[in-house]
Design an enzyme around this catalytic site. Structure first.
Site, PDB file in Angstrom:
ATOM      1  N   GLU A  51       0.829  -1.202   0.000  1.00 25.67           N
ATOM      2  CA  GLU A  51       0.000   0.000   0.000  1.00 25.67           C
ATOM      3  C   GLU A  51       0.866   1.255   0.000  1.00 25.67           C
ATOM      4  OE1 GLU A  51      -3.723   1.882   2.527  1.00 25.67           O
ATOM      5  OE2 GLU A  51      -1.976   1.194   3.631  1.00 25.67           O
ATOM      6  N   LYS A 142      -8.818   4.271  -2.342  1.00 26.12           N
ATOM      7  CA  LYS A 142      -9.234   3.766  -1.027  1.00 26.12           C
ATOM      8  C   LYS A 142     -10.505   4.471  -0.562  1.00 26.12           C
ATOM      9  CE  LYS A 142      -7.186   2.673   3.484  1.00 26.12           C
ATOM     10  NZ  LYS A 142      -5.929   2.752   4.269  1.00 26.12           N
ATOM     11  N   CYS A 176      -5.369  -2.065   2.617  1.00 27.15           N
ATOM     12  CA  CYS A 176      -5.252  -2.017   4.073  1.00 27.15           C
ATOM     13  C   CYS A 176      -6.586  -2.302   4.777  1.00 27.15           C
ATOM     14  CB  CYS A 176      -4.667  -0.658   4.465  1.00 27.15           C
ATOM     15  SG  CYS A 176      -3.899  -0.596   6.094  1.00 27.15           S
TER      16      CYS A 176
END
Length: 323
Positions: A51, A142, A176
């Protein structure tokens, strides 16, 4: 097994557990390129990076009072971060795409994106998929930055909730703590995902439990790839270096990259404090074996009772109606 012979139902994957050249886009790209070349020469068919690897995770926020409002110090760090972020429209990933094509290898990589279609000034933690022809097929921003991340990253949208065909596999990925979001996972399951990619900034604490859980829930392979970040990776050319180095712990990201089988059992237990490529071969038939008794969006689902609705429109503040 002869590693040079890859069967049609198998996929050879490389987990790139590396540190960025922190907050330096150009030098980190060079490091990523070296990994793609190494994986390509080893006949890998997929390589995954952690990430926010390009140009790095914003570790400074939590150790330099990042929540201080209107701080000149924080503004300068943000500007440096933005200047080293990725603008796909400007060709920042072109070299990676060319290498993917040259070595016939697919790439998943975490980037910090500064997209022009959101004005070109805000930052997004994005996961990019480049296929083996060198084409960018999805950019997943994200959905919900976590805790201190919200001070530097903007919330994304559903456009990147997509899967891709890779030999017999259907591959998708999340960033994540998105991997803890059950509806985001379900969106990918519903697209036929059977190889789930979870990328992390670097912590065995994050990968050890969730990797096996997702595998067992989805009856899919799960590859978790984490970065590394050590105090020694902080270079003196970064704005505010002295304050960062004074407060930084010795290790901020210790890796923890791993692979779980569709049964939830380990194929590769979390690897800690080791930099480089980790190469494994996975067998698609194991997906079919585990789906025999449980398939979360197939024979073990009840869409007549519960169903998920997903908005995959790429969000923008202005819709222009040009005539």
């Amino acid at each position: 097994m002869n590693e040079s012979v890859i069967k049609g139902n198998e996929l050879k994957v490389a987990l790139a557990q590396i540190a960025p050249v922190w907050l330096n886009k150009g030098k980190t790209i060079e490091k990523i390129k070296s990994c793609i070349i190494e994986a390509g020469k080893s006949n890998c068919e997929l390589i995954v990076f952690g990430e926010a690897l390009l140009p790095g995770y914003p570790f400074w926020v939590s150790i330099t009072n990042g929540s201080e409002f209107d701080s000149t110090y924080q503004k300068k760090l943000f500007a440096h971060y933005a200047n080293n972020s990725v603008q796909i429209e400007n060709g920042d990933l072109d070299e990676l795409c060319s290498l993917a094509k040259e070595y016939n290898i697919a790439v998943y990589s975490g980037i910090i994106e500064r997209p022009k279609n959101r004005g070109g000034h805000s930052l997004y933690c994005s996961l990019v998929y480049i296929d083996a022809t060198g084409s960018i097929k999805s950019v997943h921003r994200k959905l919900q930055p976590t805790y201190e991340e919200r001070l530097v990253w903007s919330p994304g949208d559903g456009n990147g909730l997509q899967t891709h065909n890779l030999k017999k596999f259907t591959v998708g990925g999340l960033n994540c703590w998105e991997n803890w979001m059950p509806l985001s996972r379900t969106a990918l399951y519903g697209l036929g995902e059977n190889l789930h990619i979870a990328v992390w900034p670097g912590s065995e604490y994050n990968t050890r439990d969730i990797t096996r859980f997702i595998a067992r829930e989805s009856r899919s392979f799960v590859i978790s790839v984490s970065g590394l970040m050590r105090k020694s990776d902080i270079t003196s050319d970064i704005p505010g270096f002295e304050r960062i180095i004074e407060n930084a712990p010795k290790v901020m990201g210790n890796g923890g990259s791993c692979i779980a089988a569709p049964s939830g059992e380990w194929i590769l237990e979390p690897v800690v404090d080791k930099e480089g490529l980790i190469i494994q071969t996975i067998d698609f038939d194991r997906v079919l074996e585990e789906r025999q008794n449980f398939d979360p969006v197939g024979h073990y689902s009840r869409p007549d009772i519960t169903k998920l609705s997903v908005n995959r429109e790429r969000q923008a503040i202005v819709d222009f109606n040009d005539f």
